[in-house]
Motif scaffolding. Structure first.
Motif, PDB file in Angstrom:
ATOM      1  N   GLU A 199       8.489  -4.588 -17.298  1.00 45.71           N
ATOM      2  CA  GLU A 199       8.364  -5.111 -18.662  1.00 45.71           C
ATOM      3  C   GLU A 199       9.520  -6.031 -19.007  1.00 45.71           C
ATOM      4  N   GLU A 200      10.731  -5.627 -18.670  1.00 47.62           N
ATOM      5  CA  GLU A 200      11.925  -6.402 -18.998  1.00 47.62           C
ATOM      6  C   GLU A 200      11.911  -7.777 -18.342  1.00 47.62           C
ATOM      7  N   TYR A 201      11.257  -7.878 -17.191  1.00 48.87           N
ATOM      8  CA  TYR A 201      11.183  -9.151 -16.472  1.00 48.87           C
ATOM      9  C   TYR A 201       9.933  -9.950 -16.846  1.00 48.87           C
ATOM     10  N   SER A 202       9.165  -9.440 -17.807  1.00 47.14           N
ATOM     11  CA  SER A 202       7.942 -10.109 -18.272  1.00 47.14           C
ATOM     12  C   SER A 202       6.962 -10.383 -17.134  1.00 47.14           C
ATOM     13  N   LYS A 203       6.852  -9.412 -16.249  1.00 43.97           N
ATOM     14  CA  LYS A 203       5.904  -9.515 -15.144  1.00 43.97           C
ATOM     15  C   LYS A 203       4.828  -8.449 -15.313  1.00 43.97           C
ATOM     16  N   GLY A 204       3.885  -8.420 -14.379  1.00 39.74           N
ATOM     17  CA  GLY A 204       2.792  -7.470 -14.449  1.00 39.74           C
ATOM     18  C   GLY A 204       2.834  -6.466 -13.310  1.00 39.74           C
ATOM     19  N   LEU A 205       2.327  -5.272 -13.580  1.00 43.41           N
ATOM     20  CA  LEU A 205       2.297  -4.209 -12.589  1.00 43.41           C
ATOM     21  C   LEU A 205       0.950  -3.512 -12.641  1.00 43.41           C
ATOM     22  N   ILE A 206       0.353  -3.280 -11.484  1.00 49.95           N
ATOM     23  CA  ILE A 206      -0.884  -2.515 -11.389  1.00 49.95           C
ATOM     24  C   ILE A 206      -0.673  -1.390 -10.393  1.00 49.95           C
ATOM     25  N   ASP A 207      -0.673  -0.164 -10.906  1.00 46.03           N
ATOM     26  CA  ASP A 207      -0.526   1.008 -10.047  1.00 46.03           C
ATOM     27  C   ASP A 207      -1.926   1.547  -9.758  1.00 46.03           C
ATOM     28  N   VAL A 208      -2.388   1.329  -8.537  1.00 46.88           N
ATOM     29  CA  VAL A 208      -3.733   1.755  -8.148  1.00 46.88           C
ATOM     30  C   VAL A 208      -3.723   3.169  -7.566  1.00 46.88           C
ATOM     31  N   GLY A 209      -2.535   3.760  -7.480  1.00 43.41           N
ATOM     32  CA  GLY A 209      -2.412   5.092  -6.901  1.00 43.41           C
ATOM     33  C   GLY A 209      -2.243   5.036  -5.394  1.00 43.41           C
ATOM     34  N   ILE A 229       4.239   4.444  -8.873  1.00 46.08           N
ATOM     35  CA  ILE A 229       5.335   3.844  -9.638  1.00 46.08           C
ATOM     36  C   ILE A 229       5.813   4.813 -10.724  1.00 46.08           C
ATOM     37  N   LYS A 230       7.139   4.885 -10.917  1.00 48.69           N
ATOM     38  CA  LYS A 230       7.734   5.785 -11.905  1.00 48.69           C
ATOM     39  C   LYS A 230       7.913   5.070 -13.251  1.00 48.69           C
ATOM     40  N   TYR A 231       8.147   5.864 -14.273  1.00 46.84           N
ATOM     41  CA  TYR A 231       8.289   5.366 -15.643  1.00 46.84           C
ATOM     42  C   TYR A 231       9.360   4.288 -15.762  1.00 46.84           C
ATOM     43  N   HIS A 232      10.567   4.543 -15.288  1.00 48.56           N
ATOM     44  CA  HIS A 232      11.665   3.587 -15.452  1.00 48.56           C
ATOM     45  C   HIS A 232      11.449   2.323 -14.616  1.00 48.56           C
ATOM     46  N   GLU A 233      10.709   2.455 -13.520  1.00 48.99           N
ATOM     47  CA  GLU A 233      10.368   1.275 -12.730  1.00 48.99           C
ATOM     48  C   GLU A 233       9.416   0.380 -13.520  1.00 48.99           C
ATOM     49  N   ALA A 234       8.475   0.997 -14.223  1.00 51.23           N
ATOM     50  CA  ALA A 234       7.541   0.226 -15.060  1.00 51.23           C
ATOM     51  C   ALA A 234       8.291  -0.477 -16.189  1.00 51.23           C
ATOM     52  N   ARG A 235       9.272   0.185 -16.768  1.00 47.89           N
ATOM     53  CA  ARG A 235      10.073  -0.424 -17.837  1.00 47.89           C
ATOM     54  C   ARG A 235      10.800  -1.678 -17.330  1.00 47.89           C
ATOM     55  N   THR A 281       0.830  -1.193   0.000  1.00 47.60           N
ATOM     56  CA  THR A 281       0.000   0.000   0.000  1.00 47.60           C
ATOM     57  C   THR A 281       0.871   1.252   0.000  1.00 47.60           C
ATOM     58  N   GLY A 282       0.327   2.339  -0.546  1.00 50.73           N
ATOM     59  CA  GLY A 282       1.084   3.586  -0.596  1.00 50.73           C
ATOM     60  C   GLY A 282       2.045   3.618  -1.760  1.00 50.73           C
ATOM     61  N   SER A 283       3.278   4.026  -1.487  1.00 49.00           N
ATOM     62  CA  SER A 283       4.324   4.109  -2.514  1.00 49.00           C
ATOM     63  C   SER A 283       5.214   2.887  -2.425  1.00 49.00           C
ATOM     64  N   GLY A 284       5.140   2.008  -3.446  1.00 45.36           N
ATOM     65  CA  GLY A 284       5.852   0.736  -3.366  1.00 45.36           C
ATOM     66  C   GLY A 284       7.065   0.612  -4.249  1.00 45.36           C
ATOM     67  N   GLY A 285       7.548   1.711  -4.808  1.00 48.81           N
ATOM     68  CA  GLY A 285       8.696   1.643  -5.699  1.00 48.81           C
ATOM     69  C   GLY A 285       9.949   1.110  -5.044  1.00 48.81           C
ATOM     70  N   SER A 286      10.099   1.345  -3.753  1.00 51.47           N
ATOM     71  CA  SER A 286      11.301   0.895  -3.046  1.00 51.47           C
ATOM     72  C   SER A 286      11.394  -0.625  -2.954  1.00 51.47           C
ATOM     73  N   LEU A 287      10.267  -1.307  -3.182  1.00 48.41           N
ATOM     74  CA  LEU A 287      10.260  -2.775  -3.116  1.00 48.41           C
ATOM     75  C   LEU A 287      10.295  -3.419  -4.499  1.00 48.41           C
ATOM     76  N   LEU A 288      10.567  -2.621  -5.524  1.00 51.63           N
ATOM     77  CA  LEU A 288      10.536  -3.167  -6.876  1.00 51.63           C
ATOM     78  C   LEU A 288      11.549  -4.294  -7.070  1.00 51.63           C
ATOM     79  N   ASP A 289      12.773  -4.118  -6.583  1.00 51.28           N
ATOM     80  CA  ASP A 289      13.786  -5.172  -6.715  1.00 51.28           C
ATOM     81  C   ASP A 289      13.341  -6.445  -6.009  1.00 51.28           C
ATOM     82  N   GLU A 290      12.701  -6.277  -4.858  1.00 53.13           N
ATOM     83  CA  GLU A 290      12.198  -7.431  -4.112  1.00 53.13           C
ATOM     84  C   GLU A 290      11.150  -8.162  -4.939  1.00 53.13           C
ATOM     85  N   PHE A 291      10.272  -7.409  -5.588  1.00 49.68           N
ATOM     86  CA  PHE A 291       9.250  -8.009  -6.446  1.00 49.68           C
ATOM     87  C   PHE A 291       9.887  -8.745  -7.622  1.00 49.68           C
ATOM     88  N   LEU A 292      10.852  -8.139  -8.285  1.00 48.57           N
ATOM     89  CA  LEU A 292      11.486  -8.752  -9.451  1.00 48.57           C
ATOM     90  C   LEU A 292      12.231 -10.029  -9.079  1.00 48.57           C
TER      91      LEU A 292
END
Length: 271
Positions: free
Chosen positions: A219-229, A210-216, A187-198
């Motif tokens: 994509e590179e890892y062929s996973k899915g992302l849903i930014d609910v705000g 989530i920021k633009y480069h985080e979304a990219r 919940t909230g801002s989860g960009g800091s856990l992106l590496d953990e997710f990948l």
């Protein structure tokens, strides 16, 4: 007579303040621990509209998820926020308490509540950020990861989450035909856990801000992302705190009225 400090003790059982992040400012924001409390108003942010509503409803305490301030201010100006909120609190005897990252991380806290809302089962903590003895409890930590009842195409997962959370829009990254069985949430801002997710076995990550480069990278890892705000993932904290505090007050045999402030809206609009 119930005092501010008594409500603080109940909240500490619901979401212990000592598990909050070091940078956070959870707990008493402004007020007096010895002020009497007969009525509580619960909101997401310590906004001017919330404080004015609390004053109008003769509330003695305001409880929010987001703190009044994260970082200390060098001066307090009563002509603008957060000074306006502090002035109202002082003039009308309203204490303000915030349960922020402690509520996020707590067992049966906001991340568990959010995961349940979007249909995730058998959840466990996504990331444990501290080696302290307090956090050796495997039910306490940042985010959650769990499973759907059946493997589902990403497109359907997106539609279901949008409907379940009653959101006007989502930001989505990934192949819509991706089969999804495991989902990580923060919940909230989860960009800091992106590496953990990948690094994880989760197929999809649901979070906010989530920021633009985080979304990219997703994509590179062929996973899915849903930014609910940010708002979309945390406004439900109002209902969670209402339920939890209400149960605690009833169990303690206290005569306290609780009201929810439901006039808050996402600051972002799509045009």
């Amino acid at each position: 007579m119930v005092k501010t400090k008594d409500i603080l003790k109940l909240l500490n059982i619901i979401a212990p303040f000592d598990i909050a992040e070091e940078w956070d400012n959870s707990g008493l924001q402004v007020g007096n621990l010895n002020w009497e409390v007969k009525k509580v108003m619960i909101g997401l942010d310590v906004s001017l509209s919330l404080m004015m509503a609390a004053q109008k409803s003769h509330c003695d305490l305001v409880l929010t998820h987001h703190p009044l301030m994260i970082r200390a201010k060098k001066s307090i100006d009563f002509n603008k926020m957060p000074g306006k909120a502090i002035e109202i609190a002082a003039r009308h005897g309203i204490s303000v308490i915030s349960a922020h990252t402690n509520l996020d991380k707590a067992n049966d806290g906001l991340n568990d509540y959010f995961a349940t809302k979007i249909g995730i089962e058998k959840t466990k903590v996504f990331f444990m950020d501290s080696p302290s003895s307090v956090l050796l409890d495997e039910a306490i930590g940042i985010g959650r990861i769990g499973y759907l009842k059946v493997k589902t195409p990403f497109e359907k997962v997106v539609r279901q989450i949008k409907e379940m959370l009653d959101l006007p829009y989502l930001r989505v990254t990934g192949d819509m035909q991706l089969p999804v069985s495991s989902i990580a949430v923060c919940t909230g801002s989860g960009g800091s856990l992106l590496d953990e997710f990948l690094r994880s076995k989760a197929d999809v990550y649901v979070t906010g801000d989530i920021k633009y480069h985080e979304a990219r990278r997703v994509e590179e890892y062929s996973k899915g992302l849903i930014d609910v705000g940010h708002f979309g993932s945390e406004h439900m904290a109002i209902d969670l705190l209402f339920e939890k505090l209400g149960q605690a007050i009833q169990k303690a045999g206290l005569n306290i009225e609780i009201e929810r402030f439901k006039k808050e809206k996402d600051p972002f609009i799509i045009v």
